[in-house]
Design an enzyme around this catalytic site. Structure first.
Site, short mmCIF file in Angstrom:
data_model
loop_
_atom_site.label_atom_id
_atom_site.label_comp_id
_atom_site.label_asym_id
_atom_site.label_seq_id
_atom_site.Cartn_x
_atom_site.Cartn_y
_atom_site.Cartn_z
N HIS A 18 0.83 -1.21 0.00
CA HIS A 18 0.00 0.00 0.00
C HIS A 18 0.87 1.26 0.00
CE1 HIS A 18 -3.51 2.53 1.12
NE2 HIS A 18 -2.60 3.23 1.77
N GLU A 19 1.82 1.31 0.91
CA GLU A 19 2.68 2.49 1.01
C GLU A 19 3.59 2.63 -0.20
OE1 GLU A 19 2.25 4.81 3.13
OE2 GLU A 19 0.74 3.69 4.25
N HIS A 22 1.92 4.68 -2.91
CA HIS A 22 2.09 6.12 -2.73
C HIS A 22 3.51 6.54 -3.13
CE1 HIS A 22 -1.74 6.50 -0.78
NE2 HIS A 22 -1.40 5.78 0.27
#
Length: 347
Positions: A18-19, A22
């Site tokens: 998920h990170e 980004h």
């Protein structure tokens, strides 16, 4: 202990992906990334490469990608706040998109590992030992080779939709649309019950041979089905149909993943069970992060949409205050849910 370590590792990988979403899109958009961390709390390991400090932190309950100018004004030309609205939107939604993509990939793997793909077409109804029907849905008008298309207006794409709708609907009076001989037929007042066992599922469905096309199609549809199920559960929580005791936090998720890793008798069954639950977790994480709530990616997206409409940004200190309050409330909820998880484990 092994299953707990495995569960923490799986959850950590899901959060890391998920990170990384980004992080990767921020880099592609030319945004300066100051920190990239997996976990929360004190840093166990950290290393600085180029302009970014990478760290692994003590508590495996989250992570973050800290960008220049993300929460405060910055004069750096590569700061987040100096990039166009579309680029910032891309960065904000990238984490959730990576989780959904991971869920799709895991579904492709688990579906491909299976012997057959479960369909929503009825193959036969339940019978007793004498061959007599014990299926209420057959008595209600359903027939062999009917493909279930809708139940109470909800579109049925996969067996996930079918199971959820039947198992989590309190009453037993359904309106069912089926595809029969190429036409859509609507059946009113359908009951689903095996009169011998009182179970809700009273029929069998066909299995489809896995091919590249069928696996990809099923994985895409089931990714959507699981995401939609998450949204329905969220609405049920708001309406009071689901209680606080039904929620799980990091402790509950780690325990569930650990238990899933031990289900089955063979290594293949262990792996399938673990991957299946990991699929649910990553799709849930991705979808929930898009909810329009402060401190979540969806909350940040709302501010960007407002900025696009107004053609000027909301003051960073005002947006920061909203997210700070949201984060505080989110942490309180996390603590309460974690307490609930611990009590459940003790009991």
């Amino acid at each position: 202990m092994v299953k707990i370590i495995l569960a923490i590792l799986v959850l950590g990988i899901i959060v890391a992906i998920h990170e990384f979403g980004h992080f990767a899109i921020a880099k592609l958009c030319g945004i300066r990334v100051n920190q990239f961390a997996i976990g929360m709390g004190p840093a166990i390991l950290k290393k600085k490469w180029g302009e970014t400090e990478y760290s692994l932190r003590l508590l495996p309950i989250g992570g973050f990608c800290s960008m220049e100018g993300e929460d405060e004004a910055s004069e750096d030309s590569r700061a987040f706040n100096h990039k166009s609205v579309p680029r910032r939107m891309a960065v904000v939604v990238a984490g959730a998109v990576m989780n959904l993509l991971l869920g799709f990939i895991l579904l492709v793997i688990t579906t491909g590992m299976g012997d057959a793909i479960t369909t929503t077409t009825i193959s036969r109804f339940h019978t007793d030992e004498n061959g007599n029907s014990v299926s209420s849905s057959e008595s209600s008008g359903l027939q062999v080779n009917d493909t279930i298309v809708r139940i109470n207006g909800m579109r049925i794409y996969t067996d996930t939709d079918l199971s959820y709708k039947l198992q989590y609907t309190n009453d037993n009076d359904f309106t069912v649309d089926v595809r029969r001989n190429g036409e859509i037929v609507t059946l009113e007042h359908v009951r689903f019950e095996d009169t011998a066992t009182t179970g809700r599922l009273d029929f069998w469905v066909y299995g489809q041979k896995p091919t590249v096309g069928s696996v990809l199609s099923y994985a895409a549809k089931n990714t959507y089905s699981i995401a939609r199920m998450t949204w329905v559960c969220f609405l049920d929580l708001i309406r009071g149909n689901v209680g606080f005791h039904d929620m799980s936090g990091p402790v509950g998720i780690v325990n569930a993943i650990g238990e899933a890793a031990t289900l089955g008798e063979t290594l293949r069954e262990h792996v399938l069970s673990l991957l299946s639950l990991s699929t649910l977790v990553t799709i849930n994480l991705g979808f929930c992060n898009l909810l329009p709530l402060p401190a979540l990616d969806g909350g940040r997206l709302v501010f960007l949409i407002i900025e696009a409409i107004r053609r000027k940004p909301i003051k960073p200190e005002h947006e920061g205050m909203v997210h700070l309050v949201g984060m505080g409330l989110l942490m309180l909820l996390m603590l309460a849910v974690t307490y609930n998880d611990i009590v459940r484990l003790i009991q």
